[in-house]
Design a protein around this motif. Structure first.
Motif, PDB file in Angstrom:
ATOM      1  N   ILE A  59       0.811  -1.211   0.000  1.00  0.00           N
ATOM      2  CA  ILE A  59       0.000   0.000   0.000  1.00  0.00           C
ATOM      3  C   ILE A  59       0.853   1.274   0.000  1.00  0.00           C
ATOM      4  CG2 ILE A  59      -0.280   0.232   2.513  1.00  0.00           C
ATOM      5  CD1 ILE A  59      -3.337   0.731   1.863  1.00  0.00           C
ATOM      6  N   HIS A  60       2.162   1.108  -0.030  1.00  0.00           N
ATOM      7  CA  HIS A  60       3.027   2.298  -0.137  1.00  0.00           C
ATOM      8  C   HIS A  60       4.260   1.980  -0.962  1.00  0.00           C
ATOM      9  CE1 HIS A  60       3.974   6.407   1.434  1.00  0.00           C
ATOM     10  NE2 HIS A  60       5.117   6.070   0.877  1.00  0.00           N
ATOM     11  N   ASN A  61       4.210   2.350  -2.251  1.00  0.00           N
ATOM     12  CA  ASN A  61       5.299   1.996  -3.156  1.00  0.00           C
ATOM     13  C   ASN A  61       5.512   3.123  -4.156  1.00  0.00           C
ATOM     14  OD1 ASN A  61       6.765   0.681  -5.400  1.00  0.00           O
ATOM     15  ND2 ASN A  61       6.441  -1.166  -4.187  1.00  0.00           N
ATOM     16  N   LEU A  88       2.517   8.055  -4.239  1.00  0.00           N
ATOM     17  CA  LEU A  88       2.492   8.407  -2.819  1.00  0.00           C
ATOM     18  C   LEU A  88       3.341   9.619  -2.462  1.00  0.00           C
ATOM     19  CD1 LEU A  88       2.130   4.833  -2.290  1.00  0.00           C
ATOM     20  CD2 LEU A  88       0.965   6.342  -0.690  1.00  0.00           C
ATOM     21  N   CYS A  89       3.147  10.066  -1.233  1.00  0.00           N
ATOM     22  CA  CYS A  89       3.929  11.180  -0.661  1.00  0.00           C
ATOM     23  C   CYS A  89       3.789  12.463  -1.481  1.00  0.00           C
ATOM     24  CB  CYS A  89       5.404  10.797  -0.512  1.00  0.00           C
ATOM     25  SG  CYS A  89       5.661   9.369   0.537  1.00  0.00           S
ATOM     26  N   GLY A  90       2.653  12.610  -2.162  1.00  0.00           N
ATOM     27  CA  GLY A  90       2.432  13.827  -2.939  1.00  0.00           C
ATOM     28  C   GLY A  90       3.224  13.871  -4.228  1.00  0.00           C
ATOM     29  N   VAL A 187       6.342  17.227   3.920  1.00  0.00           N
ATOM     30  CA  VAL A 187       7.696  17.716   4.215  1.00  0.00           C
ATOM     31  C   VAL A 187       8.399  18.110   2.925  1.00  0.00           C
ATOM     32  CG1 VAL A 187       7.993  16.399   6.336  1.00  0.00           C
ATOM     33  CG2 VAL A 187       8.698  15.396   4.173  1.00  0.00           C
ATOM     34  N   TYR A 188       7.823  17.739   1.791  1.00  0.00           N
ATOM     35  CA  TYR A 188       8.443  18.057   0.509  1.00  0.00           C
ATOM     36  C   TYR A 188       7.731  19.249  -0.137  1.00  0.00           C
ATOM     37  CZ  TYR A 188       9.934  13.158   0.950  1.00  0.00           C
ATOM     38  OH  TYR A 188      10.443  11.983   1.397  1.00  0.00           O
ATOM     39  N   PRO A 189       8.493  20.140  -0.763  1.00  0.00           N
ATOM     40  CA  PRO A 189       7.832  21.179  -1.542  1.00  0.00           C
ATOM     41  C   PRO A 189       7.167  20.560  -2.760  1.00  0.00           C
ATOM     42  CG  PRO A 189      10.228  21.254  -1.870  1.00  0.00           C
ATOM     43  CD  PRO A 189       9.947  20.229  -0.812  1.00  0.00           C
ATOM     44  N   SER A 215      -1.418  10.307   3.804  1.00  0.00           N
ATOM     45  CA  SER A 215      -0.467  11.391   4.072  1.00  0.00           C
ATOM     46  C   SER A 215       0.890  10.967   4.620  1.00  0.00           C
ATOM     47  CB  SER A 215      -1.097  12.374   5.066  1.00  0.00           C
ATOM     48  OG  SER A 215      -0.227  13.472   5.268  1.00  0.00           O
ATOM     49  N   HIS A 216       1.937  11.448   3.962  1.00  0.00           N
ATOM     50  CA  HIS A 216       3.258  11.524   4.576  1.00  0.00           C
ATOM     51  C   HIS A 216       3.190  12.795   5.420  1.00  0.00           C
ATOM     52  CE1 HIS A 216       7.924  11.590   4.081  1.00  0.00           C
ATOM     53  NE2 HIS A 216       7.557  12.276   5.142  1.00  0.00           N
ATOM     54  N   MET A 217       3.161  12.632   6.719  1.00  0.00           N
ATOM     55  CA  MET A 217       2.780  13.713   7.615  1.00  0.00           C
ATOM     56  C   MET A 217       3.807  14.852   7.642  1.00  0.00           C
ATOM     57  SD  MET A 217       1.195  11.584  10.813  1.00  0.00           S
ATOM     58  CE  MET A 217       2.679  10.640  11.162  1.00  0.00           C
ATOM     59  N   SER A 246       0.721   7.380   6.027  1.00  0.00           N
ATOM     60  CA  SER A 246       1.788   6.709   5.278  1.00  0.00           C
ATOM     61  C   SER A 246       2.978   6.416   6.186  1.00  0.00           C
ATOM     62  CB  SER A 246       2.303   7.636   4.167  1.00  0.00           C
ATOM     63  OG  SER A 246       1.458   7.624   3.053  1.00  0.00           O
ATOM     64  N   HIS A 247       3.631   5.300   5.919  1.00  0.00           N
ATOM     65  CA  HIS A 247       4.831   4.910   6.670  1.00  0.00           C
ATOM     66  C   HIS A 247       4.838   5.517   8.088  1.00  0.00           C
ATOM     67  CE1 HIS A 247       6.195   8.748   5.022  1.00  0.00           C
ATOM     68  NE2 HIS A 247       6.296   8.229   3.817  1.00  0.00           N
ATOM     69  N   TRP A 248       3.828   5.128   8.839  1.00  0.00           N
ATOM     70  CA  TRP A 248       3.640   5.628  10.219  1.00  0.00           C
ATOM     71  C   TRP A 248       4.896   5.375  11.045  1.00  0.00           C
ATOM     72  CZ3 TRP A 248      -0.002   3.098  14.355  1.00  0.00           C
ATOM     73  CH2 TRP A 248      -0.299   4.040  15.356  1.00  0.00           C
TER      74      TRP A 248
HETATM   75 ZN    ZN Z   1       6.890   9.454   2.203  1.00  0.00          ZN
END
Ligand code: ZN
Length: 544
Positions: A59-61, A88-90, A187-189, A215-217, A246-248
């Motif tokens: 579920i996260h790749n 993922l991660c935006g 955390v990423y622009p 969400s990657h928080m 995501s990746h808690w």
């Molecule tokens: Zn991430």
């Protein structure tokens, strides 16, 4: 085409106890499960002493960045993954325009040694992948970073009403096309510049389609509770959306147990309130990321070499790096560390962190496996750490992939993974032609080998559920993730006693032992541990 799997221990993905039976596949469906099944003309797989499970769902790749070119998806399929959630991660390959193309030309090629093929619209992407074929099923999220960059470039400010409407329309278009939800990388622009209110508005659109906000928080460290998780929960509440973390992780050197317990409690309370929160946990103590991406603000990338060279911009970059690193790693420190004057902290912090950061991949190919601190000392012996760091990022043209040990298996990773609302994931990114982190080749075999067999922290049935039916139910794909007559025939046959992660940090590109057969949509794709080159994966479309 019929396949008869004889005498396996069926672990059906629901968490129910395994049982000995035969399993018959007809075309792309499981036809029957029972004792002494027989089928004329069927290809027979002897699974005595083996475990038969649904195909693993990751579920996260981040495979979307290069799976078009690497369409046999060996590193994923050979570890039993039959379905990957990507985008993922935006970050992701669609939607895209000129700004996104330029962004990935910098970020992709330089930072991660990837050269993604981008698509203006999700439909274009689907069509292209379906034409080419891929060895596993793919499900896509809409990356919020792409959406924002398409509408407002890399402007680090809140959206205007007009821009917000455009972004909502874009999310809607993608949900209509079959996306499973919206992903953020806060955390990423440009995700990091997005106010929560904006995410709530976009998530309301996702909620109309019963998709997920994934969400990657904004913070996974000392402020994981009040900044990171509080925001996810607020979005779930205000947008009435199913929210997924995501990746808690709880990334802290201080008070790890306390933070972990509090993080679990926060979700439990949200669930009790009636909110829908789920999470995935990566079974490693370290994380992989791009060094420039965790350290630099988006403006730096617009004129990368110049900004990292000119004195005045370098000064601004240094201040920003200090602020970021300070927030990420030291904000939860005990008072006596926080009492240290900032100028001294600046000097102390970098060597401490630099010794924990291991270089996995660089543009020059130098220093793989060395710590960042070692690399800086060797290449820039006369410079201060911070100046050396800026030079290094510039001279490697941004291409520095790192691995940081920042989690604690016993005190944070396993307790989070054990939660009933948490499943497992790989967070893998494939660097073609480079050295990969072991999770790209063996995240799920590791769950079985290490967390079930060696540490006995999860039951086998429970662990299998976390990589099959649980992600399937989060994604809303009820025809996969469970072994039952009528379900789609995505399956893995593996050897419980011999399943083994062979990949190491020094040589990550090694397939695991023990994964004997992988069947994707009723087609044998891995046979006796060998990939057959079949390309029978499907592009999954989310249904409301
Ligand atoms: Zn991430």
């Amino acid at each position: 085409m019929k396949i008869l799997i004889k005498n396996g221990l069926i672990v059906d993905g629901t968490g129910a106890p395994g049982y000995k039976a035969d399993l018959l596949i007809d075309e792309n469906k499981v036809e029957a499960i029972g004792k002494n099944l027989d089928a004329e003309g069927a290809e027979v797989i002897d699974a005595s002493e083996k475990i038969v499970t649904p195909g693993f769902i990751d579920i996260h790749n981040h495979a979307d960045f290069n799976i078009y070119d690497a369409n046999q998806a060996e590193s994923f399929v050979m570890q039993g993954m039959t379905t990957l959630l990507v985008g993922l991660c935006g970050l992701g390959i669609t939607p895209a325009n000129k700004v996104v193309e330029e962004y990935y030309a910098d970020f992709g090629k330089k930072a991660l040694s990837i050269d993604p093929k981008l698509y203006p619209r999700l439909e274009d992407c689907f069509r292209d992948f379906e034409k080419k074929g891929v060895s596993c099923n793919l499900a896509f999220l809409v990356p919020q970073g792409n959406v924002r960059a398409c509408v407002m470039g890399l402007d680090m400010r809140p959206a205007t009403d007009d821009e917000l409407e455009k972004m909502k329309a874009m999310v809607r278009e993608n949900m209509e096309a079959g996306a499973f939800g919206l992903s953020t990388g806060l955390v990423y622009p440009p995700g990091s510049a997005t106010p929560t209110e904006e995410l709530v508005e976009l998530s309301k659109v996702v909620a109309e389609y019963d998709g997920i906000y994934d969400s990657h928080m904004r913070n996974e460290g000392a402020r994981v509770l009040d900044v990171g998780m509080a925001e996810v929960i607020r979005i779930a509440r205000e947008a009435k959306v199913r929210a997924h973390i995501s990746h808690w992780s709880v990334i802290s050197r201080f008070k790890v147990e306390k933070l972990t317990t509090a993080a679990i409690k926060l979700v439990q309370d949200a669930l009790a309130e009636g909110l829908k929160i789920t999470a995935d946990v990566v079974p490693y103590e370290d994380g992989v990321t791009s060094l420039p991406f965790v350290l630099l603000e988006s403006w730096v990338f617009e004129n990368f070499l110049e900004n990292l060279t000119k004195l005045d911009t370098r000064k601004r970059i240094k201040d920003e790096i200090f602020q970021r690193v300070f927030t990420m790693f030291l904000a939860g420190a005990p008072w006596y560390i926080r009492m240290i004057p900032k100028f001294l902290l600046k000097r102390l912090m970098l060597p401490v962190i630099g010794k924990q950061v291991v270089l996995l991949h660089t543009t020059s190919g130098e220093f793989n496996g060395k710590t960042l601190w070692e690399a800086l000392k060797i290449r820039y012996p006369k410079k201060s750490m911070l100046d050396a760091l800026l030079d290094f990022i510039r001279d490697e043209q941004g291409g520095v992939v790192i691995r940081i040990q920042f989690k604690d298996e016993e005190r944070s990773v396993i307790p989070l993974l054990q939660q009933p609302f948490a499943c497992a994931s790989s967070d893998a990114i494939l660097i073609r032609g480079g050295n990969n982190h072991p999770r790209t080749f063996s995240a799920f075999p590791r769950v079985i080998e290490r967390i079930v067999r060696e540490k006995n922290k999860l039951g086998l049935e429970e662990a299998i559920k976390k990589i099959t039916s649980q992600p399937a139910s989060i994604l809303n794909i009820p025809d996969r993730g469970v072994l039952k007559p009528g379900k789609v025939a995505d399956l893995v046959v593996f050897d419980y006693n011999n399943i083994r992660e062979k990949a190491t940090l020094a040589n990550g590109n090694q397939y695991p032992d023990g994964i004997d057969y992988v069947i994707v949509n009723g087609i044998i794709t891995v046979e006796k541990g060998e990939h057959l080159g079949m390309l029978k994966g499907q592009i999954l479309r989310h249904k409301k």
